[in-house]
Design a protein around this motif. Structure first.
Motif, PDB file in Angstrom:
ATOM      1  N   GLU A 133       0.834  -1.201   0.000  1.00  0.00           N
ATOM      2  CA  GLU A 133       0.000   0.000   0.000  1.00  0.00           C
ATOM      3  C   GLU A 133       0.869   1.251   0.000  1.00  0.00           C
ATOM      4  OE1 GLU A 133      -3.000  -0.170   3.113  1.00  0.00           O
ATOM      5  OE2 GLU A 133      -3.077  -2.342   2.935  1.00  0.00           O
ATOM      6  N   VAL A 134       0.265   2.355  -0.445  1.00  0.00           N
ATOM      7  CA  VAL A 134       0.933   3.659  -0.467  1.00  0.00           C
ATOM      8  C   VAL A 134      -0.045   4.698   0.087  1.00  0.00           C
ATOM      9  CG1 VAL A 134       2.005   5.444  -1.897  1.00  0.00           C
ATOM     10  CG2 VAL A 134       2.263   3.019  -2.528  1.00  0.00           C
ATOM     11  N   LEU A 135       0.377   5.416   1.104  1.00  0.00           N
ATOM     12  CA  LEU A 135      -0.384   6.554   1.623  1.00  0.00           C
ATOM     13  C   LEU A 135       0.435   7.801   1.344  1.00  0.00           C
ATOM     14  CD1 LEU A 135      -2.521   8.109   3.234  1.00  0.00           C
ATOM     15  CD2 LEU A 135      -1.313   7.415   5.329  1.00  0.00           C
ATOM     16  N   THR A 136      -0.113   8.654   0.493  1.00  0.00           N
ATOM     17  CA  THR A 136       0.561   9.899   0.145  1.00  0.00           C
ATOM     18  C   THR A 136      -0.252  11.055   0.705  1.00  0.00           C
ATOM     19  OG1 THR A 136       1.352   8.898  -1.896  1.00  0.00           O
ATOM     20  CG2 THR A 136       1.501  11.277  -1.732  1.00  0.00           C
ATOM     21  N   ILE A 137       0.397  11.858   1.520  1.00  0.00           N
ATOM     22  CA  ILE A 137      -0.238  13.044   2.097  1.00  0.00           C
ATOM     23  C   ILE A 137       0.284  14.235   1.293  1.00  0.00           C
ATOM     24  CG2 ILE A 137      -0.517  14.442   4.174  1.00  0.00           C
ATOM     25  CD1 ILE A 137       0.160  11.695   5.678  1.00  0.00           C
ATOM     26  N   ILE A 138      -0.569  14.756   0.437  1.00  0.00           N
ATOM     27  CA  ILE A 138      -0.151  15.822  -0.469  1.00  0.00           C
ATOM     28  C   ILE A 138      -0.294  17.165   0.232  1.00  0.00           C
ATOM     29  CG2 ILE A 138      -0.572  16.944  -2.682  1.00  0.00           C
ATOM     30  CD1 ILE A 138      -1.690  14.237  -3.644  1.00  0.00           C
ATOM     31  N   VAL A 139       0.832  17.861   0.296  1.00  0.00           N
ATOM     32  CA  VAL A 139       0.912  19.146   0.978  1.00  0.00           C
ATOM     33  C   VAL A 139       0.888  20.249  -0.078  1.00  0.00           C
ATOM     34  CG1 VAL A 139       2.345  20.536   2.528  1.00  0.00           C
ATOM     35  CG2 VAL A 139       2.254  18.052   2.817  1.00  0.00           C
ATOM     36  N   PRO A 140       0.099  21.309   0.139  1.00  0.00           N
ATOM     37  CA  PRO A 140      -0.022  22.361  -0.869  1.00  0.00           C
ATOM     38  C   PRO A 140       1.200  23.288  -0.904  1.00  0.00           C
ATOM     39  CG  PRO A 140      -1.350  22.941   1.029  1.00  0.00           C
ATOM     40  CD  PRO A 140      -0.776  21.580   1.297  1.00  0.00           C
ATOM     41  N   VAL A 141       2.275  22.770  -1.489  1.00  0.00           N
ATOM     42  CA  VAL A 141       3.497  23.545  -1.663  1.00  0.00           C
ATOM     43  C   VAL A 141       4.224  22.992  -2.889  1.00  0.00           C
ATOM     44  CG1 VAL A 141       4.902  22.078  -0.148  1.00  0.00           C
ATOM     45  CG2 VAL A 141       5.553  24.467  -0.480  1.00  0.00           C
ATOM     46  N   LEU A 142       4.959  23.834  -3.573  1.00  0.00           N
ATOM     47  CA  LEU A 142       5.785  23.414  -4.701  1.00  0.00           C
ATOM     48  C   LEU A 142       7.240  23.548  -4.283  1.00  0.00           C
ATOM     49  CD1 LEU A 142       3.879  25.298  -7.546  1.00  0.00           C
ATOM     50  CD2 LEU A 142       3.723  22.862  -6.977  1.00  0.00           C
ATOM     51  N   LEU A 143       8.017  22.464  -4.398  1.00  0.00           N
ATOM     52  CA  LEU A 143       9.432  22.506  -4.017  1.00  0.00           C
ATOM     53  C   LEU A 143      10.359  22.681  -5.217  1.00  0.00           C
ATOM     54  CD1 LEU A 143       9.595  19.726  -1.267  1.00  0.00           C
ATOM     55  CD2 LEU A 143       9.366  22.204  -0.973  1.00  0.00           C
ATOM     56  N   GLY A 144       9.980  22.163  -6.368  1.00  0.00           N
ATOM     57  CA  GLY A 144      10.776  22.361  -7.575  1.00  0.00           C
ATOM     58  C   GLY A 144      11.958  21.430  -7.740  1.00  0.00           C
ATOM     59  N   ASP A 145      12.434  20.807  -6.662  1.00  0.00           N
ATOM     60  CA  ASP A 145      13.599  19.934  -6.750  1.00  0.00           C
ATOM     61  C   ASP A 145      13.669  19.121  -5.464  1.00  0.00           C
ATOM     62  OD1 ASP A 145      15.926  18.717  -7.611  1.00  0.00           O
ATOM     63  OD2 ASP A 145      17.211  20.459  -7.260  1.00  0.00           O
ATOM     64  N   GLY A 146      14.367  18.018  -5.533  1.00  0.00           N
ATOM     65  CA  GLY A 146      14.562  17.209  -4.340  1.00  0.00           C
ATOM     66  C   GLY A 146      14.427  15.729  -4.615  1.00  0.00           C
ATOM     67  N   VAL A 147      13.964  15.008  -3.609  1.00  0.00           N
ATOM     68  CA  VAL A 147      13.788  13.555  -3.684  1.00  0.00           C
ATOM     69  C   VAL A 147      12.353  13.268  -4.107  1.00  0.00           C
ATOM     70  CG1 VAL A 147      13.852  11.387  -2.391  1.00  0.00           C
ATOM     71  CG2 VAL A 147      15.512  13.211  -1.867  1.00  0.00           C
ATOM     72  N   ARG A 148      12.195  12.584  -5.218  1.00  0.00           N
ATOM     73  CA  ARG A 148      10.862  12.264  -5.734  1.00  0.00           C
ATOM     74  C   ARG A 148      10.200  11.169  -4.897  1.00  0.00           C
ATOM     75  NH1 ARG A 148       9.122  14.836  -9.690  1.00  0.00           N
ATOM     76  NH2 ARG A 148      10.443  15.819 -11.202  1.00  0.00           N
ATOM     77  N   LEU A 149       8.871  11.157  -4.906  1.00  0.00           N
ATOM     78  CA  LEU A 149       8.096  10.118  -4.233  1.00  0.00           C
ATOM     79  C   LEU A 149       8.526   8.736  -4.705  1.00  0.00           C
ATOM     80  CD1 LEU A 149       5.497   9.223  -2.587  1.00  0.00           C
ATOM     81  CD2 LEU A 149       4.343   9.306  -4.791  1.00  0.00           C
TER      82      LEU A 149
END
Length: 180
Positions: A133-149
């Motif tokens: 299973e996958v639980l993704t809690i989507i936060v209303p922010v844009l980061l533009g770079d980093g570690v992908r899901l």
């Protein structure tokens, strides 16, 4: 038997950590989430990547720093690494492979969830066919770079079936079952 759940907070543009593994972006977006509060009682063990284990803490500088889920959960943790520290860490077992970590965490979790923490560990669990299973809690922010899901060089097609969706003022919860 326990199920493996990859639960994670993610920016709207798909990043779970900022550049260099920065988790401080999440600090401003932490808040009450009844789904997470309920889930914490259903987690029997953690399977954690070494970078996640030694990485940034969104609770840095507070009394919750260094505690799983900000102190909301306690129990056995299994950290996958080829370089375990010299000194023991309470409630943490260091394992040399994801397969060994999955087996040990499942045994420790019993009928409860094994919560997977770390994008690379989650990817390896998908490749092994172990992630349930996958639980993704989507936060209303844009980061533009980093570690992908989730990142899989060359691409892949992991089918998911939504089993739950809910909202809180600061996030949207999306829970999926991995179709096997």
């Amino acid at each position: 038997m326990s199920r493996l759940l990859y639960s994670v907070s993610m920016s709207l543009d798909g990043f779970i950590a900022g550049p260099g593994g920065d988790m401080l972006w999440l600090t401003d977006h932490l808040g009450a989430n009844p789904l997470v509060d309920e889930l914490l009682g259903d987690i029997g063990a953690l399977l954690v990547g070494n970078r996640t284990f030694g990485g940034d803490d969104p609770h840095r500088g507070t009394e919750k720093e260094g505690e799983a889920f900000g102190g909301g959960w306690a129990g056995p943790q299994f950290v996958v690494t080829h370089r375990p520290p010299g000194d023991p860490v309470p409630d943490v077992t260091f394992v040399g492979s994801v397969a060994a970590g999955v087996a040990a965490a499942r045994a420790a979790a019993g009928e409860k969830y094994v919560n997977v923490m770390g994008a690379d560990i989650a990817r390896q669990c998908v490749e092994m066919g172990a992630l349930d299973e996958v639980l993704t809690i989507i936060v209303p922010v844009l980061l533009g770079d980093g570690v992908r899901l989730f990142e899989h060089p060359g691409g892949t097609n992991v089918k998911l079936e939504r089993v739950h969706q809910s909202e809180v003022p600061h996030a949207t919860n999306l829970w999926f079952r991995v179709v096997k």
